[in-house]
Design a protein around this motif. Sequence first.
Motif, PDB file in Angstrom:
ATOM      1  N   MET B   1     -16.615  43.930 -58.174  1.00  9.71           N
ATOM      2  CA  MET B   1     -17.910  44.069 -58.417  1.00  9.71           C
ATOM      3  C   MET B   1     -18.842  43.931 -57.215  1.00  9.71           C
ATOM      4  SD  MET B   1     -18.323  44.041 -61.766  1.00  9.71           S
ATOM      5  CE  MET B   1     -19.519  43.215 -62.499  1.00  9.71           C
ATOM      6  N   SER B   2     -18.504  44.533 -55.951  1.00  8.06           N
ATOM      7  CA  SER B   2     -19.141  44.081 -54.738  1.00  8.06           C
ATOM      8  C   SER B   2     -20.333  45.123 -54.289  1.00  8.06           C
ATOM      9  CB  SER B   2     -18.243  44.042 -53.606  1.00  8.06           C
ATOM     10  OG  SER B   2     -17.558  45.330 -53.660  1.00  8.06           O
ATOM     11  N   GLY B   3     -20.066  46.140 -55.169  1.00  5.80           N
ATOM     12  CA  GLY B   3     -21.334  47.196 -54.958  1.00  5.80           C
ATOM     13  C   GLY B   3     -22.600  46.773 -55.470  1.00  5.80           C
ATOM     14  N   PRO B   4     -22.610  46.560 -56.876  1.00  4.51           N
ATOM     15  CA  PRO B   4     -23.892  45.879 -57.389  1.00  4.51           C
ATOM     16  C   PRO B   4     -24.366  44.628 -56.692  1.00  4.51           C
ATOM     17  CG  PRO B   4     -22.253  46.329 -59.147  1.00  4.51           C
ATOM     18  CD  PRO B   4     -21.674  46.535 -57.878  1.00  4.51           C
ATOM     19  N   PHE B   5     -23.564  43.799 -56.015  1.00  7.97           N
ATOM     20  CA  PHE B   5     -23.701  42.856 -55.435  1.00  7.97           C
ATOM     21  C   PHE B   5     -24.387  42.893 -54.238  1.00  7.97           C
ATOM     22  CE2 PHE B   5     -23.119  39.677 -52.008  1.00  7.97           C
ATOM     23  CZ  PHE B   5     -23.247  38.592 -52.339  1.00  7.97           C
ATOM     24  N   TYR B   6     -24.053  44.053 -53.314  1.00 10.83           N
ATOM     25  CA  TYR B   6     -24.890  44.270 -52.060  1.00 10.83           C
ATOM     26  C   TYR B   6     -26.234  44.892 -52.426  1.00 10.83           C
ATOM     27  CZ  TYR B   6     -20.439  44.000 -49.705  1.00 10.83           C
ATOM     28  OH  TYR B   6     -19.108  43.637 -49.140  1.00 10.83           O
ATOM     29  N   VAL B   7     -26.303  45.532 -53.466  1.00 10.81           N
ATOM     30  CA  VAL B   7     -27.508  46.397 -53.855  1.00 10.81           C
ATOM     31  C   VAL B   7     -28.542  45.329 -54.222  1.00 10.81           C
ATOM     32  CG1 VAL B   7     -28.700  47.916 -55.332  1.00 10.81           C
ATOM     33  CG2 VAL B   7     -26.479  48.628 -54.340  1.00 10.81           C
ATOM     34  N   SER B   8     -28.058  44.476 -55.236  1.00  8.17           N
ATOM     35  CA  SER B   8     -29.113  43.437 -55.716  1.00  8.17           C
ATOM     36  C   SER B   8     -29.348  42.313 -54.929  1.00  8.17           C
ATOM     37  CB  SER B   8     -28.439  42.838 -57.185  1.00  8.17           C
ATOM     38  OG  SER B   8     -27.274  42.354 -56.761  1.00  8.17           O
ATOM     39  N   GLY B   9     -28.482  41.967 -53.829  1.00 10.44           N
ATOM     40  CA  GLY B   9     -28.431  41.100 -52.720  1.00 10.44           C
ATOM     41  C   GLY B   9     -29.606  41.756 -51.849  1.00 10.44           C
ATOM     42  N   ALA B  10     -29.671  43.180 -51.461  1.00  7.89           N
ATOM     43  CA  ALA B  10     -30.634  43.567 -50.696  1.00  7.89           C
ATOM     44  C   ALA B  10     -32.089  43.638 -51.246  1.00  7.89           C
ATOM     45  CB  ALA B  10     -30.511  45.016 -50.316  1.00  7.89           C
ATOM     46  N   VAL B  11     -32.077  43.687 -52.626  1.00  8.74           N
ATOM     47  CA  VAL B  11     -33.317  43.812 -53.306  1.00  8.74           C
ATOM     48  C   VAL B  11     -33.781  42.425 -53.309  1.00  8.74           C
ATOM     49  CG1 VAL B  11     -34.288  43.916 -55.747  1.00  8.74           C
ATOM     50  CG2 VAL B  11     -32.674  45.670 -54.843  1.00  8.74           C
ATOM     51  N   ALA B  12     -33.060  41.369 -53.672  1.00  9.76           N
ATOM     52  CA  ALA B  12     -33.465  39.992 -53.596  1.00  9.76           C
ATOM     53  C   ALA B  12     -33.967  39.648 -52.224  1.00  9.76           C
ATOM     54  CB  ALA B  12     -32.199  39.053 -53.853  1.00  9.76           C
ATOM     55  N   LEU B  13     -33.476  39.917 -51.101  1.00  8.01           N
ATOM     56  CA  LEU B  13     -34.108  39.705 -49.810  1.00  8.01           C
ATOM     57  C   LEU B  13     -35.367  40.270 -49.470  1.00  8.01           C
ATOM     58  CD1 LEU B  13     -30.906  39.499 -47.582  1.00  8.01           C
ATOM     59  CD2 LEU B  13     -32.452  37.755 -48.089  1.00  8.01           C
ATOM     60  N   VAL B  14     -35.247  41.784 -49.925  1.00  7.16           N
ATOM     61  CA  VAL B  14     -36.689  42.360 -49.672  1.00  7.16           C
ATOM     62  C   VAL B  14     -37.714  41.657 -50.231  1.00  7.16           C
ATOM     63  CG1 VAL B  14     -37.802  44.690 -49.564  1.00  7.16           C
ATOM     64  CG2 VAL B  14     -35.582  44.234 -48.636  1.00  7.16           C
ATOM     65  N   SER B  15     -37.450  41.330 -51.673  1.00  8.00           N
ATOM     66  CA  SER B  15     -38.508  41.232 -52.570  1.00  8.00           C
ATOM     67  C   SER B  15     -39.041  39.673 -52.167  1.00  8.00           C
ATOM     68  CB  SER B  15     -38.110  41.109 -54.051  1.00  8.00           C
ATOM     69  OG  SER B  15     -36.883  40.550 -54.206  1.00  8.00           O
ATOM     70  N   THR B  16     -38.117  38.652 -51.882  1.00  4.10           N
ATOM     71  CA  THR B  16     -38.333  37.506 -51.357  1.00  4.10           C
ATOM     72  C   THR B  16     -39.265  37.477 -49.959  1.00  4.10           C
ATOM     73  OG1 THR B  16     -36.468  36.806 -52.224  1.00  4.10           O
ATOM     74  CG2 THR B  16     -37.398  35.222 -50.963  1.00  4.10           C
ATOM     75  N   LEU B  17     -38.880  38.293 -49.176  1.00  5.07           N
ATOM     76  CA  LEU B  17     -39.605  38.448 -47.897  1.00  5.07           C
ATOM     77  C   LEU B  17     -41.109  38.894 -48.392  1.00  5.07           C
ATOM     78  CD1 LEU B  17     -39.368  38.481 -44.943  1.00  5.07           C
ATOM     79  CD2 LEU B  17     -39.118  40.998 -44.927  1.00  5.07           C
ATOM     80  N   MET B  18     -41.141  39.941 -49.316  1.00  5.28           N
ATOM     81  CA  MET B  18     -42.528  40.148 -49.573  1.00  5.28           C
ATOM     82  C   MET B  18     -43.434  39.019 -50.506  1.00  5.28           C
ATOM     83  SD  MET B  18     -42.866  43.272 -48.841  1.00  5.28           S
ATOM     84  CE  MET B  18     -43.667  44.529 -49.876  1.00  5.28           C
ATOM     85  N   VAL B  19     -42.591  38.213 -51.221  1.00  2.00           N
ATOM     86  CA  VAL B  19     -43.063  37.008 -51.767  1.00  2.00           C
ATOM     87  C   VAL B  19     -44.006  36.192 -50.686  1.00  2.00           C
ATOM     88  CG1 VAL B  19     -42.939  34.891 -52.795  1.00  2.00           C
ATOM     89  CG2 VAL B  19     -41.701  36.896 -53.965  1.00  2.00           C
ATOM     90  N   VAL B  20     -43.155  36.031 -49.487  1.00  2.00           N
ATOM     91  CA  VAL B  20     -43.644  35.147 -48.526  1.00  2.00           C
ATOM     92  C   VAL B  20     -44.888  35.968 -47.799  1.00  2.00           C
ATOM     93  CG1 VAL B  20     -42.786  33.720 -46.503  1.00  2.00           C
ATOM     94  CG2 VAL B  20     -41.498  33.913 -48.315  1.00  2.00           C
ATOM     95  N   THR B  21     -45.076  37.059 -47.787  1.00  2.00           N
ATOM     96  CA  THR B  21     -45.918  37.687 -46.718  1.00  2.00           C
ATOM     97  C   THR B  21     -46.981  38.378 -47.386  1.00  2.00           C
ATOM     98  OG1 THR B  21     -44.490  39.729 -46.848  1.00  2.00           O
ATOM     99  CG2 THR B  21     -44.182  38.358 -45.092  1.00  2.00           C
ATOM    100  N   ARG B  22     -47.293  38.405 -48.828  1.00  2.00           N
ATOM    101  CA  ARG B  22     -48.293  39.043 -49.480  1.00  2.00           C
ATOM    102  C   ARG B  22     -49.523  37.967 -49.412  1.00  2.00           C
ATOM    103  NH1 ARG B  22     -47.775  43.725 -49.166  1.00  2.00           N
ATOM    104  NH2 ARG B  22     -46.290  42.731 -47.628  1.00  2.00           N
ATOM    105  N   ALA B  23     -50.610  38.607 -49.596  1.00  2.00           N
ATOM    106  CA  ALA B  23     -51.870  37.717 -49.452  1.00  2.00           C
ATOM    107  C   ALA B  23     -52.472  37.597 -50.900  1.00  2.00           C
ATOM    108  CB  ALA B  23     -53.001  38.390 -48.696  1.00  2.00           C
ATOM    109  N   ASN B  24     -52.126  38.592 -51.836  1.00  2.00           N
ATOM    110  CA  ASN B  24     -52.534  38.437 -53.212  1.00  2.00           C
ATOM    111  C   ASN B  24     -51.438  37.498 -54.006  1.00  2.00           C
ATOM    112  OD1 ASN B  24     -53.162  38.843 -55.795  1.00  2.00           O
ATOM    113  ND2 ASN B  24     -54.218  40.687 -55.319  1.00  2.00           N
ATOM    114  N   ALA B  25     -51.754  36.573 -54.849  1.00  2.00           N
ATOM    115  CA  ALA B  25     -51.149  35.741 -55.388  1.00  2.00           C
ATOM    116  C   ALA B  25     -50.269  36.475 -56.373  1.00  2.00           C
ATOM    117  CB  ALA B  25     -51.802  34.472 -55.898  1.00  2.00           C
ATOM    118  N   VAL B  26     -51.006  37.419 -57.070  1.00  2.00           N
ATOM    119  CA  VAL B  26     -50.245  37.786 -58.324  1.00  2.00           C
ATOM    120  C   VAL B  26     -49.537  38.991 -57.891  1.00  2.00           C
ATOM    121  CG1 VAL B  26     -50.886  39.331 -60.393  1.00  2.00           C
ATOM    122  CG2 VAL B  26     -52.471  37.700 -59.601  1.00  2.00           C
TER     123      VAL B  26
END
Lengths: 102, 168
Positions: B1-26
Amino acid sequence: MPPVPLDLALALAGLLFLLGLVGVMVRRNVIFILMSIEIMLNAAGLAFVAAGARWQQADGQVMFLFILAMAAAEVSVGLALVLRLQRLWGTLDADAASSLRG
Amino acid sequence: MSGPFYVSGAVALVSTLMVVTRANAVHALLYLIVSLLAISIIFYTLGAPFVAALEVIIYAGAIMVVFVFVLMMLNLGVRATAEERAWLRPGMWVGPGVLAAVLAAELIYTLVRATPVSSATMMVAPKQMGQLLFGPYFIGVELASFLLLAGLVGALHLARVSEPEKVA
């Protein structure tokens, strides 16, 4: 399919925790600080579940459940404090509440 | 099950980075929900389907809905976004960002140097978890219920409008 290596899962948990830590340190808005704390709690839970999967024990998932309950309690109190802050000072700046006087 | 792990791990990292950097709270909140869903998929690939369901129901469902409600009550607008942009000057985040990048590099270096440990994909059943939860960990369940009750009472007390408050 090949199994997920434990070190990769732990690396992902560590990176997510670091991102949350950066958020807590960088942001001044209390809402963002709370969200970053959520990210860190979630990353800790991910580390627990990954370790539990590695040793085929359910203890990691039990710990994740406790983290979940703790996060829910923390968010409810934290958001109540955010509402209070907004009502008192009219801003979400964490620095506005630095005096700790009512 | 490593393929979905890599993809969703990348998605989690990118979206978390966006959470930390966005100016709009919503916007940040929506990215956080994406990140939680990605982590839920990671739980599934790690052989913990019950925890994956809990992640979606409680984290991405209940806790994020509370966040959305509070954001609606706060009624932030364009002014708040502009204020947030002003707070996010480079001088504010370069220092912590560099320090955290050093920590991340160290973490990756340590993990690359270590001998790889492969995780089995065998599932840990919810039944096993329930037996542990209401057996050896029963005191933890009781303490969690106390904690939730304390959170309930604390939130009620803190958010209650009692008397007209003065600005300190």
